[in-house]
Design a protein around this motif. Structure first.
Motif, short mmCIF file in Angstrom:
data_model
loop_
_atom_site.label_atom_id
_atom_site.label_comp_id
_atom_site.label_asym_id
_atom_site.label_seq_id
_atom_site.Cartn_x
_atom_site.Cartn_y
_atom_site.Cartn_z
N MET A 138 0.86 -1.18 0.00
CA MET A 138 0.00 0.00 0.00
C MET A 138 0.90 1.22 0.00
SD MET A 138 -3.25 -0.99 0.02
CE MET A 138 -4.30 0.20 0.84
N HIS A 139 0.62 2.13 -0.94
CA HIS A 139 1.42 3.35 -1.08
C HIS A 139 0.56 4.56 -0.74
CE1 HIS A 139 4.13 0.72 -3.42
NE2 HIS A 139 3.04 0.33 -4.08
N VAL A 140 1.16 5.53 -0.07
CA VAL A 140 0.44 6.74 0.32
C VAL A 140 1.13 7.94 -0.33
CG1 VAL A 140 -0.35 8.19 2.22
CG2 VAL A 140 -0.24 5.69 2.51
N MET A 141 0.38 8.70 -1.14
CA MET A 141 0.92 9.84 -1.87
C MET A 141 0.26 11.12 -1.37
SD MET A 141 0.72 10.75 -5.97
CE MET A 141 1.82 9.43 -6.45
N CYS A 142 1.05 12.16 -1.18
CA CYS A 142 0.53 13.47 -0.82
C CYS A 142 -0.22 14.05 -2.02
CB CYS A 142 1.66 14.39 -0.39
SG CYS A 142 1.14 16.10 -0.06
N LYS A 143 -1.46 14.49 -1.81
CA LYS A 143 -2.25 15.05 -2.90
C LYS A 143 -1.62 16.31 -3.48
CE LYS A 143 -7.01 13.78 -1.61
NZ LYS A 143 -8.32 14.36 -1.21
N GLU A 148 -2.55 12.37 20.11
CA GLU A 148 -3.15 13.36 21.01
C GLU A 148 -2.77 14.79 20.64
OE1 GLU A 148 -1.97 12.22 24.90
OE2 GLU A 148 -3.31 10.48 24.98
N ASP A 149 -1.65 14.94 19.97
CA ASP A 149 -1.20 16.29 19.58
C ASP A 149 -1.68 16.69 18.18
OD1 ASP A 149 0.20 16.58 21.99
OD2 ASP A 149 1.90 15.44 21.17
N GLY A 150 -2.52 15.86 17.56
CA GLY A 150 -3.06 16.19 16.25
C GLY A 150 -2.15 15.85 15.10
N ARG A 151 -1.08 15.10 15.36
CA ARG A 151 -0.18 14.70 14.28
C ARG A 151 -0.69 13.42 13.63
NH1 ARG A 151 5.00 15.55 18.09
NH2 ARG A 151 3.82 13.91 19.15
N VAL A 152 -0.64 13.38 12.31
CA VAL A 152 -1.10 12.19 11.59
C VAL A 152 -0.05 11.09 11.74
CG1 VAL A 152 -1.77 11.24 9.36
CG2 VAL A 152 -2.39 13.59 9.95
N THR A 153 -0.48 9.98 12.31
CA THR A 153 0.45 8.88 12.58
C THR A 153 0.25 7.69 11.65
OG1 THR A 153 -1.07 7.98 14.23
CG2 THR A 153 0.65 9.50 15.01
N ALA A 154 -0.93 7.61 11.06
CA ALA A 154 -1.22 6.47 10.19
C ALA A 154 -2.41 6.81 9.30
CB ALA A 154 -1.52 5.21 11.01
N VAL A 155 -2.55 6.04 8.25
CA VAL A 155 -3.72 6.11 7.38
C VAL A 155 -4.50 4.80 7.53
CG1 VAL A 155 -4.48 6.05 4.97
CG2 VAL A 155 -2.80 7.75 5.71
N ILE A 156 -5.80 4.92 7.72
CA ILE A 156 -6.68 3.77 7.81
C ILE A 156 -7.45 3.67 6.50
CG2 ILE A 156 -8.60 2.70 9.06
CD1 ILE A 156 -6.01 3.03 10.71
N ALA A 157 -7.46 2.49 5.89
CA ALA A 157 -8.17 2.28 4.62
C ALA A 157 -8.98 1.00 4.73
CB ALA A 157 -7.19 2.19 3.45
N ARG A 196 -9.57 -3.96 7.12
CA ARG A 196 -9.02 -2.65 7.50
C ARG A 196 -7.50 -2.66 7.43
NH1 ARG A 196 -11.28 1.32 12.07
NH2 ARG A 196 -12.60 1.71 10.25
N PHE A 197 -6.95 -1.82 6.53
CA PHE A 197 -5.51 -1.61 6.47
C PHE A 197 -5.13 -0.49 7.43
CE2 PHE A 197 -6.49 -3.24 2.22
CZ PHE A 197 -5.48 -4.18 2.03
N ARG A 198 -4.03 -0.70 8.14
CA ARG A 198 -3.42 0.39 8.91
C ARG A 198 -2.03 0.61 8.34
NH1 ARG A 198 -0.22 1.98 13.16
NH2 ARG A 198 -1.05 3.76 14.35
N ILE A 199 -1.82 1.81 7.79
CA ILE A 199 -0.56 2.13 7.12
C ILE A 199 0.17 3.17 7.97
CG2 ILE A 199 0.48 2.94 4.97
CD1 ILE A 199 -2.31 2.38 3.66
N PRO A 200 1.22 2.76 8.69
CA PRO A 200 1.93 3.72 9.55
C PRO A 200 2.71 4.73 8.72
CG PRO A 200 3.07 1.62 9.52
CD PRO A 200 1.80 1.41 8.76
#
Length: 565
Positions: free
Chosen positions: A345-350, A378-387, A423-427
């Motif tokens: 699974m690849h994650v690309m910035c739009k 908790e600090d609002g930082r994106v840690t993973a993408v759920i798909a 459910r994929f979890r992509i760190p």
């Protein structure tokens, strides 16, 4: 759309057939198919007889619903196949349906459903569900009333087949029969140029941000603009860019602001991610993903997005050039299963087109992704993408189970392959591995899961509900409508014995604050050969309205909602 006529749906107690009575129209409207007509005309063009117009009488005209021909090549002996897998009997029809129950007055617009609806040319029967020529169905809701209609999408492939009474373009599993070796060589040459690939747009239908409505399939040439009011075929959607390629994702991501698509690269294995602005026909490349393994890209029927990212799946069910060239299909058709090549699974910035994560995940098989969102700490930082997707337990058997002979020969045995909400979890921390797990007990939906929709206002956001087709076993095809609650990990199921429901499509109530405040629309094919439109409450998942068709519709695939302006 103005409603000035008052047609009624009545039942003939002798023939037990539905008849629609409408105000007589003048001759200028006889060849129209339109939700906008003052009266409600049901044009009737039989596939064999071309255009047949019902006789007008004064003061009203009586339109008899479509009837099966005396001899159908899709029947065996005295047994006729389930209407879900039987070709539509005429090219067009329209009429107002009698509503049982209550359609919410806020529901104003047209639900369009596309899918393969004609699986034979003369006495020749197609082999696979995905081969059929596209049938577009429209359900127009306004003031608690429902007008329905269908029309064939007039692609070049369909028109050529009707004219020549044979297959003329390469479909999913069908190949034109070459008269001799030289003709076969010429057909192969046209395959490489793309000219022999079908433009049969039988998979989905989308409303672009500028209002145009386009029917789609996996070939790029199979993008066809239709009129959502008349269901008429307008013409080709011509891409004005020079990106090339023969295929693309059958399911783009479409919003009022943009159109996102994946274009597989079969030469240098990978995928281009492209965006198209509303009102434009030009796709612009955001970025490229190179395949991590394999000699060809994995099949990408669909893909998910989040607020900031495009997720590109690399499935080990990969395109296969050798199978594409074959005159007879293999069990996996245009693909090959390569578990040794692994799955990614690849994650690309739009915005930038940069790859922010590329992870190895467990093997998977999916046609349809449901949704995706960003997981924050908790600090609002994106840690993973759920798909999330409808995942078939990395089992490719589902493709072969969709052969028409399998769908038509159900004998009570449970043969539908299992499926789950995967459910994929992509760190996003640089880890090389992601996970894939069932998000709820698959027994909640009968271990069947496909054809999902969500509240479109939650696209790319954290969400709770999904609407899909599940299973009441034993079965050979998904046969329930299912509301998935991802928070409680429970499901509610709608089921009618012997019925085949199409994709449940969620339409949110304007101004709603709850995610499931809306309705779910589906079209049901019944085992007795009849069918009806079904409206469920999105929250309770209870029936609130039904409207019987004067004929049974074949199964369809995907739809869209065109709100009344």
């Amino acid at each position: 759309m103005a409603f000035t006529a008052s047609p009624a749906l009545i039942r003939n107690p002798i023939s037990k057939q539905n008849v629609v009575v409408c105000d007589m129209l003048d001759n200028t409207c006889r060849d129209k198919f339109s939700f906008r007509n003052k009266g409600i005309y049901k044009g009737q063009r039989n596939l064999q007889d071309h255009l047949t117009v019902a006789n007008a009488v004064s003061p009203s005209c009586v339109i008899v619903p479509p009837q099966p021909p005396e001899k159908r090549s899709e029947t065996t002996g005295d047994h006729q196949h389930h209407v879900a897998w039987t070709s539509i009997h005429q090219e067009r029809w329209e009429g107002e349906l009698l509503v049982q129950g209550h359609i919410p007055l806020w529901l104003k617009g047209t639900y369009l459903r596309n899918g393969p609806g004609m699986w034979n040319i003369g006495d020749y029967n197609f082999r696979h569900l995905f081969d059929g020529y596209a049938t577009l169905v429209g359900l127009h809701f306004e003031d608690g009333r429902l007008i329905a209609g269908h029309r064939q999408v007039e692609s070049q492939a369909y028109q050529a087949a009707m004219k020549n009474q044979k297959i003329c373009y390469r479909e999913f599993s069908e190949v034109p029969k070459a008269e001799n070796f030289l003709a076969y060589v010429g057909e192969l040459a046209s395959l490489f140029s793309g000219s022999s690939l079908t433009d049969n747009a039988n998979t989905g239908v989308v409303k672009l941000g500028d209002g145009r409505v386009v029917c789609l399939t996996e070939t790029q040439k199979g993008s066809i603009v239709i009129d959502p009011d008349t269901l008429e075929t307008i013409g080709k959607f011509e891409y004005s860019d020079s990106l090339g390629g023969l295929i693309h994702s059958a399911h783009p991501i479409v919003t009022d602001k943009e159109f996102l698509t994946l274009i597989p690269d079969l030469i240098k294995p990978g995928y281009m991610v492209a965006r198209m602005e509303p009102g434009s026909n030009e796709r612009k490349v955001i970025g490229r993903v190179d395949c991590r393994a394999g000699t060809s890209p994995g099949w990408v029927h669909s893909f998910p997005v989040t607020q900031h990212y495009v997720i590109v799946p690399e499935m080990p069910l990969r395109y296969c050039a050798q199978n594409l060239l074959r005159a007879e299909p293999t069990p996996l058709y245009k693909f090959q299963w390569h578990p040794e090549s692994k799955a990614f699974m690849h994650v690309m910035c739009k915005t930038s087109g940069k790859i922010v994560a590329s992870v190895n995940v467990p093997l998977f098989v999916t046609f349809h992704f449901i949704n995706a969102y960003e997981e924050e700490d908790e600090d609002g930082r994106v840690t993973a993408v759920i798909a999330d997707c409808c995942e078939h337990n990395s089992n490719t058997d589902i493709l072969d189970k969709l052969k028409l002979q399998n769908l038509r020969s159900f004998n009570g045995k449970d043969v539908l392959p299992d499926a789950r909400v995967g459910r994929f979890r992509i760190p996003l921390d640089g880890s090389p591995y992601g996970t894939l797990e069932a998000e709820l007990d698959p027994n909640e939906h009968g271990k069947g899961m496909d054809m999902c929709s969500i509240n479109p206002n939650y696209l790319g956001l954290k969400y709770r509900y999904a609407y899909a087709c599940g299973a009441q076993r034993p079965c050979n095809f998904p046969n329930t409508l299912t509301k998935i609650d991802l928070q409680s990990e429970r499901a509610k199921n709608w089921y009618e014995e012997g019925a085949v429901p199409s994709e449940p499509f969620f339409v949110p109530r304007p101004g709603a604050t709850e995610e499931d405040d809306g309705v779910v629309i589906s079209i049901i094919s019944e085992k007795n050969g009849e069918g009806y439109a079904l409206v469920l409450d999105g929250s309770t998942f209870e029936e609130i309205a039904t409207a019987k068709f004067p004929y049974g519709l074949p199964y369809g695939l995907h739809g869209c909602w065109v709100p009344k302006q």
